[in-house]
Write a protein that holds these residues in place. Structure first.
Motif, PDB file in Angstrom:
ATOM      1  N   GLU A   1       0.812  -1.235  -0.045  1.00 25.34           N
ATOM      2  CA  GLU A   1       0.050  -0.064  -0.124  1.00 25.34           C
ATOM      3  C   GLU A   1       0.886   1.211   0.026  1.00 25.34           C
ATOM      4  O   GLU A   1       1.611   1.471  -0.942  1.00 25.34           O
ATOM      5  CB  GLU A   1      -1.023  -0.175   1.149  1.00 25.34           C
ATOM      6  CG  GLU A   1      -1.888  -1.408   1.076  1.00 25.34           C
ATOM      7  CD  GLU A   1      -2.823  -1.631   2.337  1.00 25.34           C
ATOM      8  OE1 GLU A   1      -3.160  -0.472   2.914  1.00 25.34           O
ATOM      9  OE2 GLU A   1      -3.045  -2.611   2.608  1.00 25.34           O
ATOM     10  N   THR A   2       1.004   2.081   1.071  1.00 24.62           N
ATOM     11  CA  THR A   2       1.713   3.378   1.239  1.00 24.62           C
ATOM     12  C   THR A   2       3.240   2.876   0.838  1.00 24.62           C
ATOM     13  O   THR A   2       3.949   3.598   0.262  1.00 24.62           O
ATOM     14  CB  THR A   2       1.557   3.872   2.414  1.00 24.62           C
ATOM     15  OG1 THR A   2       0.282   4.381   2.321  1.00 24.62           O
ATOM     16  CG2 THR A   2       2.337   5.179   2.322  1.00 24.62           C
ATOM     17  N   VAL A   3       3.623   2.013   1.737  1.00 26.38           N
ATOM     18  CA  VAL A   3       5.101   1.166   1.625  1.00 26.38           C
ATOM     19  C   VAL A   3       4.994  -0.009   0.942  1.00 26.38           C
ATOM     20  O   VAL A   3       4.122  -1.068   1.247  1.00 26.38           O
ATOM     21  CB  VAL A   3       5.791   0.931   3.246  1.00 26.38           C
ATOM     22  CG1 VAL A   3       7.119   0.474   2.945  1.00 26.38           C
ATOM     23  CG2 VAL A   3       5.375   2.387   3.970  1.00 26.38           C
ATOM     24  N   GLY A   4       5.569  -0.417  -0.060  1.00 21.33           N
ATOM     25  CA  GLY A   4       5.939  -1.393  -0.868  1.00 21.33           C
ATOM     26  C   GLY A   4       7.506  -1.522  -1.059  1.00 21.33           C
ATOM     27  O   GLY A   4       8.371  -1.096  -0.464  1.00 21.33           O
ATOM     28  N   TYR A   5       7.794  -2.929  -1.788  1.00 22.43           N
ATOM     29  CA  TYR A   5       9.126  -3.119  -2.069  1.00 22.43           C
ATOM     30  C   TYR A   5       9.059  -4.070  -3.410  1.00 22.43           C
ATOM     31  O   TYR A   5       8.420  -4.616  -3.815  1.00 22.43           O
ATOM     32  CB  TYR A   5       9.650  -4.061  -0.867  1.00 22.43           C
ATOM     33  CG  TYR A   5       9.143  -5.461  -0.720  1.00 22.43           C
ATOM     34  CD1 TYR A   5       9.323  -6.580  -1.609  1.00 22.43           C
ATOM     35  CD2 TYR A   5       7.925  -5.723   0.041  1.00 22.43           C
ATOM     36  CE1 TYR A   5       8.727  -7.780  -1.342  1.00 22.43           C
ATOM     37  CE2 TYR A   5       7.224  -6.812   0.313  1.00 22.43           C
ATOM     38  CZ  TYR A   5       7.788  -7.957  -0.586  1.00 22.43           C
ATOM     39  OH  TYR A   5       7.046  -9.230  -0.224  1.00 22.43           O
TER      40      TYR A   5
ATOM     41  N   GLU B   1       9.092   3.102  -1.588  1.00 24.64           N
ATOM     42  CA  GLU B   1       9.608   1.772  -2.417  1.00 24.64           C
ATOM     43  C   GLU B   1      10.903   1.417  -1.880  1.00 24.64           C
ATOM     44  O   GLU B   1      11.956   2.107  -1.988  1.00 24.64           O
ATOM     45  CB  GLU B   1       9.558   1.997  -4.080  1.00 24.64           C
ATOM     46  CG  GLU B   1       8.480   1.865  -4.589  1.00 24.64           C
ATOM     47  CD  GLU B   1       8.611   1.871  -5.989  1.00 24.64           C
ATOM     48  OE1 GLU B   1       9.585   1.656  -6.507  1.00 24.64           O
ATOM     49  OE2 GLU B   1       7.548   2.188  -6.907  1.00 24.64           O
ATOM     50  N   VAL B   2      10.885   0.121  -1.025  1.00 26.74           N
ATOM     51  CA  VAL B   2      12.162  -0.352  -0.791  1.00 26.74           C
ATOM     52  C   VAL B   2      12.591  -1.328  -1.872  1.00 26.74           C
ATOM     53  O   VAL B   2      11.977  -2.268  -1.995  1.00 26.74           O
ATOM     54  CB  VAL B   2      11.936  -1.036   0.684  1.00 26.74           C
ATOM     55  CG1 VAL B   2      13.197  -1.348   1.068  1.00 26.74           C
ATOM     56  CG2 VAL B   2      11.373  -0.041   1.663  1.00 26.74           C
ATOM     57  N   VAL B   3      13.720  -1.044  -2.364  1.00 27.10           N
ATOM     58  CA  VAL B   3      14.366  -1.928  -3.417  1.00 27.10           C
ATOM     59  C   VAL B   3      15.754  -2.121  -2.971  1.00 27.10           C
ATOM     60  O   VAL B   3      16.487  -1.617  -2.281  1.00 27.10           O
ATOM     61  CB  VAL B   3      14.205  -1.282  -4.686  1.00 27.10           C
ATOM     62  CG1 VAL B   3      12.800  -0.614  -5.040  1.00 27.10           C
ATOM     63  CG2 VAL B   3      15.382  -0.109  -4.566  1.00 27.10           C
TER      64      VAL B   3
END
Length: 827
Positions: free
Chosen positions: A84-88, A103-105
């Motif tokens: 949702e607000t935070v994804g990866y 986005e955590v990548v």
């Protein structure tokens, strides 16, 4: 209004300062120790900044497990689910949506993002978390982001976050960016040094230390080991010795499925304890609840690239001080802890301060290709924290040129763009592209998946066995890898839909692997030992089926350059090598010196670089070249192997005697000097010869004498004669090799009447005279014959005339006639 959080963290104290800094400037450095909360709190706070409104924030993590875990933790803080607000975004799975703003990548994902979209449209900030690990992708990502910021996106915010990094160093790279420091939250950790026994396997000592720790203190254990193999061995040892059902033993390393990794970092159930056996993956980013005991082997496994042979091997090294401090700190994240170290306390001071940046020891072919895609031919012009080493850059450019990925000016070609589009190392991309030309893109893509994802398909050395197991594996990680492999294959097919397969449809695994690594085609030397095309030696277990294969293609190996250990390979036939790598095979006629036969041998060899495919004897035609090879061979085995006659040896000794007595112009005929002047004498003597048997003693003498100028030859005969003529006319050989100097051995009676001592070298050097009895036995050595007559002759006469009564023993030998005869009977 600033975002509020239920649970206070140490990082909270600097969040306002950080927000104000990034409101005024486009770059900053945040130094905060583990446990401060920077990973999960900073992105959420920056999300509310005016400059981030309506845009995304990208957070880089060094590993997939850290990316997933931190995204899940931030989403939980917001009361949401990941996606949702935070994804990866990670290699084998992503959770993002149109609503995602953080986005955590992983670092490799970001490199591709910025290469595909240099302006990073819709991105407000890029946060480099745990930058102190200094992976190659992190360094590349920061260099590209900084280049984009200065040239395309002045409004793009860059924030480098680290636990142990020298903040000022990074700040300078970012245009003297502000450095903000946060205090951590760490509880006291007691350190206990156990030492290391060199004669006991490390895994056994680790198992002993873990059991000791479990008995001595409460809480869960986090044990650091260098790699998966060591983890499995310690896991087996612990399960054999620990019978307590309340203790769970779990591994944690990158090659595990996500579900297994999640189980490792999850809190232990109430009333239970956990032993987590981890690689350096657990040094930072991850919080493993309940851990208050750390057991540290002090070792780490790192890749080392060898530019001279184009090979990356894994090397087990001592961890840096920064790394072991990070590991120790894991014991004090939530309460007081204990750290056991498998070394002695004084050794800590000798550890390297920091882990070496990967850019200094990595294969740079992917980096050079990515930078070329960026539009830069010379990577050193980009703002790297550490410049890429010149030898590795040279090797990378050479490889990419061979692959057709770069042109002569270092610009990326259309072929290079198609290789880079596969998101694989260039060699593996080339393997899939070349295999597709034979209709084998799918199996080649499976090989690429196994090579890039450690642990897929098990740990067999035989790649065929790994492929079979990989295709049967129904675990989520294997399924995701197969899906990715199918996408690679489809991508290659779609890029050249009109290309018709040439030749057979089914390539062997060995051929496909060799498409990626032609320099690692290897020939069997017996007993599981192989020589690779790049000249390196390596071996497999003799029990392996590969040990009997005449040729193999090697995918992975480790160990020293002279004798490595093959970790992954597949058989390949000589016919396949001849068919697919004909352009790399060279035929050459080689002449060599046979040390055993002391002669020349000629063979026609067909080689793939250092691998000999075939050889056959050739008729040898003597020439100037063969003479030089012959001479070099003789020099190598020793000049004493030449057919020296007594006369030749004496001639050489005579010249050397005069050189010692007079110096120049007499030539130096020592072994070293003769070797250095081989062209002046030996090469000519061997011009028409192929075996030492063809060289006669006369040939050798003639060749040697050519070294003495004509004007010295007459002097040699006068001043260093071969013989001394005794008063009786007997020719006595002069021994110039004698230790005491030029010596003659002559019967005493033949020197009667000689009142002057014989000498050579124009009278400058007296001969050493070894006086012999009538039976040719030495009785006296003298350098003063007149003095002998006057002195000790009387004692010799008294001693010998009774034994040799038929020989004359005059009282005045200086005036007696010399003789070779005995007295007549009756006299």
């Amino acid at each position: 209004m600033p975002r509020s959080f239920d649970t206070p963290l140490p990082i909270d104290a600097v969040l306002d300062q950080l927000s104000d800094t990034l409101a005024r400037t486009s770059a900053a450095v945040l130094v905060a120790p583990p446990g401060a909360g920077k990973t999960t709190r900073v992105p959420l706070v920056l999300l509310d900044a005016p400059w981030a409104k309506g845009k995304r924030i990208i957070v880089l993590e060094p590993r997939r497990i850290a990316a997933r875990a931190s995204a899940e933790r931030m989403a939980k803080t917001l009361g949401e689910r990941a996606g949702e607000t935070v994804g990866y975004r990670v290699r084998f799975g992503s959770k993002v949506s149109r609503a995602t703003r953080i986005e955590v990548v992983t670092e490799g994902i970001f490199s591709r993002q910025i290469l595909d979209d240099p302006e990073l449209n819709g991105v407000a900030a890029v946060l480099f978390d745990e930058f102190h690990e200094r992976s190659l992708d992190a360094d590349l990502g920061l260099a590209l982001a900084r280049d984009a910021q200065t040239g395309l996106r002045e409004d793009l915010r860059l924030l480098v976050m680290s636990a142990t990094l020298d903040g000022a160093w990074v700040a300078k790279l970012l245009g003297d960016a502000p450095v903000i420091a946060s205090e951590g939250r760490a509880f006291p950790v007691e350190t206990r040094y156990l030492g290391r026994k060199p004669d006991v396997p490390m895994e056994r000592q680790m198992a002993d230390a873990i059991i000791t720790a479990l008995r001595a203190d409460p809480g869960s254990v986090l044990a650091f080991l260098p790699g998966a193999a060591e983890i499995r061995r310690v896991e087996t040892a612990l399960k054999e010795r620990i019978q307590d059902a309340g203790i769970e033993i779990v591994p944690l390393f990158g090659a595990l499925d996500a579900s297994v990794q999640d189980r490792a970092i999850a809190p232990a159930p109430k009333g239970r304890r956990k032993v987590v056996l981890a690689t350096s993956i657990a040094e930072t980013s991850l919080t493993i609840e309940g851990v208050r005991i750390v057991v540290d082997s002090g070792l780490a496994r790192v890749p080392r690239y060898e530019p001279d042979i184009g090979l990356t091997r894994l090397e087990t090294v001592r961890a840096s001080r920064a790394a072991v401090d990070q590991r120790r700190g894991r014991a004090g994240r939530t309460e007081t802890g204990i750290c056991y170290r498998l070394w002695d306390e004084p050794q800590t001071a000798s550890l390297a301060p920091f882990t070496q940046p990967e850019i200094l020891s990595a294969d740079l072919s992917s980096l050079v290709l990515d930078v070329a895609q960026w539009g830069v031919a010379d990577p050193t012009t980009l703002p790297f924290l550490d410049p890429p080493p010149a030898p590795a850059l040279k090797e990378a450019r050479s490889l990419l040129s061979e692959l057709g990925a770069l042109d002569a000016d270092g610009r990326i070609t259309a072929e290079g763009q198609s290789l880079r589009a596969l998101a694989l190392p260039p060699r593996l991309a080339r393997m899939i592209v070349d295999s597709e030309r034979f209709g084998s893109a799918e199996p080649a893509a499976d090989i690429a998946a196994i090579l890039t994802e450690r642990g897929l398909g098990g740990d067999s050395v035989d790649l065929d066995a790994r492929l079979e197991q990989f295709r049967r594996d129904r675990a989520p990680r294997a399924s995701s890898a197969r899906d990715l492999a199918r996408r690679w294959a489809a991508q290659v097919k779609s890029s050249s839909p009109s290309a018709a397969p040439r030749g057979e449809a089914d390539l062997s695994t060995g051929v496909m692997l060799a498409f990626a690594f032609p320099d690692r085609i290897a020939r069997n030397r017996g007993n599981g030992s192989f020589v690779l095309a790049n000249g390196r030696g390596a071996g497999v277990d003799q029990a392996s089926s590969l040990a009997r294969a005449p040729y193999i293609a090697v995918g992975e190996l480790t160990g020293a350059a002279a004798s490595g250990r093959i970790l992954l390979a597949a058989p390949i036939t000589q016919g396949e090598i001849e068919l697919h790598f004909a352009d790399q095979i060279e035929t050459a006629d080689e002449i060599s010196f046979d040390r055993n036969a002391l002669g020349l041998r000629a063979r026609r060899r067909r080689r793939l670089h250092a691998v000999t495919l075939s050889e056959a004897p050739l008729a040898l035609t003597p020439s100037a070249e063969t003479a030089r090879i012959f001479a070099d061979g003789i020099i190598a085995v020793g000049l004493d192997k030449l057919p020296w006659s007594k006369a030749a040896k004496q001639w050489r000794d005579r010249v050397m005697f005069l050189r010692k007595a007079e110096g120049d112009p007499w030539p130096d005929l020592s072994d070293d000097a003769l070797a250095a002047r081989r062209e002046d004498w030996l090469v000519g003597a061997l011009y028409d010869k192929t075996s030492l048997r063809d060289l006669s003693a006369g040939d050798l003498s003639e060749a040697l004498m050519a070294l003495l100028p004509w004007d010295l030859r007459a002097r040699l005969e006068r001043e260093a004669p071969t013989h001394f003529e005794a008063p009786t006319g007997t020719q006595v050989v002069v021994d110039y090799e004698a230790e005491q100097g030029p010596t003659i051995a002559v019967r005493l009676q033949e020197l009667f009447g000689l009142n002057t001592h014989p000498s050579i070298a124009g009278g400058a050097v007296p001969l050493v005279i070894e006086l012999l009895s009538p039976a040719q036995r030495p009785v006296q050595i003298t350098r003063d014959l007149p003095g002998f007559w006057r002195g000790s002759y009387a004692a010799v006469r008294s001693d010998l005339r009774g034994r040799y009564p038929r020989h004359p023993w005059p009282e005045d030998p200086a005036n007696a006639p010399p003789t070779r005869r005995v007295k007549p009977r009756g006299t």
